[in-house]
Design an enzyme around this catalytic site. Structure first.
Site, PDB file in Angstrom:
ATOM      1  N   HIS A  19       0.838  -1.200   0.000  1.00  0.00           N
ATOM      2  CA  HIS A  19       0.000   0.000   0.000  1.00  0.00           C
ATOM      3  C   HIS A  19       0.875   1.253   0.000  1.00  0.00           C
ATOM      4  O   HIS A  19       2.015   1.234   0.462  1.00  0.00           O
ATOM      5  CB  HIS A  19      -0.908   0.011   1.227  1.00  0.00           C
ATOM      6  CG  HIS A  19      -1.879  -1.122   1.257  1.00  0.00           C
ATOM      7  ND1 HIS A  19      -2.907  -1.252   0.353  1.00  0.00           N
ATOM      8  CD2 HIS A  19      -1.968  -2.199   2.074  1.00  0.00           C
ATOM      9  CE1 HIS A  19      -3.606  -2.346   0.617  1.00  0.00           C
ATOM     10  NE2 HIS A  19      -3.051  -2.946   1.654  1.00  0.00           N
ATOM     11  N   GLN A 121       0.190 -13.757   5.160  1.00  0.00           N
ATOM     12  CA  GLN A 121      -0.969 -13.118   5.775  1.00  0.00           C
ATOM     13  C   GLN A 121      -2.244 -13.914   5.502  1.00  0.00           C
ATOM     14  O   GLN A 121      -2.558 -14.240   4.354  1.00  0.00           O
ATOM     15  CB  GLN A 121      -1.141 -11.697   5.239  1.00  0.00           C
ATOM     16  CG  GLN A 121      -0.156 -10.701   5.842  1.00  0.00           C
ATOM     17  CD  GLN A 121      -0.567  -9.282   5.525  1.00  0.00           C
ATOM     18  OE1 GLN A 121      -0.176  -8.740   4.499  1.00  0.00           O
ATOM     19  NE2 GLN A 121      -1.354  -8.678   6.409  1.00  0.00           N
ATOM     20  N   ASP A 149      -8.971  -6.724   6.288  1.00  0.00           N
ATOM     21  CA  ASP A 149      -9.376  -7.417   5.063  1.00  0.00           C
ATOM     22  C   ASP A 149     -10.288  -8.596   5.374  1.00  0.00           C
ATOM     23  O   ASP A 149     -11.172  -8.932   4.578  1.00  0.00           O
ATOM     24  CB  ASP A 149      -8.149  -7.876   4.277  1.00  0.00           C
ATOM     25  CG  ASP A 149      -7.570  -6.782   3.397  1.00  0.00           C
ATOM     26  OD1 ASP A 149      -8.278  -6.334   2.484  1.00  0.00           O
ATOM     27  OD2 ASP A 149      -6.429  -6.369   3.626  1.00  0.00           O
TER      28      ASP A 149
END
Length: 234
Positions: A19, A121, A149
């Site tokens: 990001h 992740q 998420d």
């Protein structure tokens, strides 16, 4: 900011290429700053793919984090991208990249797998469903939970503290801890949030806890400064 964070006493700094605007050059600058200040780096790549992994590992981070791992196959692929052939698929330029000290590290090929932390992740409902397959992958050292998420995958983007999100988090956490990292299983990592303070994560058995991120820290500091200035001048 990476250098300041290292001097502040963090055990490791996550350098994020998934990001934000930072790319390979910016990541290298951060890695150098963190190392100079005596801390360690985990580099998060934008995607679980061979090309990004190759570029990231050549920079010489202490760890690498793969986002959105949802199956054992995806975790196995991630590990393969970190290993040279015949054990994996990583491209070979070890004699000229920073990871081997540009070829000056004569023990590099014997030790490079032992000196890299591989984190995957789990941040979706599908990932939680396949958590046991993910932690069973040889060479995958640590599962990093991604609650935001995960909440989005459940249609609860604006409600990460929802009971359903918490329930899935506990399911994944229990499976990772039960895998026993001291005997070939995976360590459990997570980020402190408004819903989960560092002490909460520690009590639930987390081995690695990530604290605040740079943008929210700086944002809060400048907002508080502006408020203080306005109050002082009113």
């Amino acid at each position: 900011m990476a250098e300041i964070a290292s001097y502040a006493g963090y055990d490791f700094i996550v350098v994020d290429m998934e990001h934000g605007a930072g790319g390979v050059r910016e990541a290298l600058t951060c890695i150098r700053a963190v190392e100079a200040a005596g801390s360690s780096t985990v580099l998060r790549v934008p995607d679980n793919c061979q090309a990004w992994t190759k570029k990231a590992l050549d920079l010489g981070p202490d760890g690498i984090m793969f986002p959105m791992i949802e199956t054992g196959k995806a975790a196995s692929d991630a590990v393969s991208y970190c290993r040279y052939r015949p054990d994996g698929l990583r491209g070979c330029a070890y004699s000229i990249v920073r990871d081997s000290k540009f070829g000056f590290d004569e023990e590099y090929l014997r030790n490079y797998t032992d000196q890299l932390l591989i984190m995957c992740q789990i941040e979706s409902e599908e990932g939680v469903k396949n958590v046991k397959d993910i932690v069973a992958v040889d060479g995958m050292d640590c599962v990093m939970m991604g609650p935001r998420d995960l909440s989005a995958s459940l249609g609860l983007l604006h409600d990460p503290g929802n009971a359903k999100v918490k329930s899935l988090m506990r399911t994944a956490e229990t499976a990772v801890i039960a895998s026993d990292p001291e005997n070939g299983g995976a360590y459990l990592a997570g980020m402190a949030t408004a819903q989960d303070k560092p002490v909460d994560l520690r009590l639930r058995g987390y081995h690695m806890i990530i604290g605040a991120t740079d943008v929210p820290l700086f944002k809060k500091a400048v907002v508080d400064d502006v408020k203080s200035f306005k109050l002082g001048c009113s």
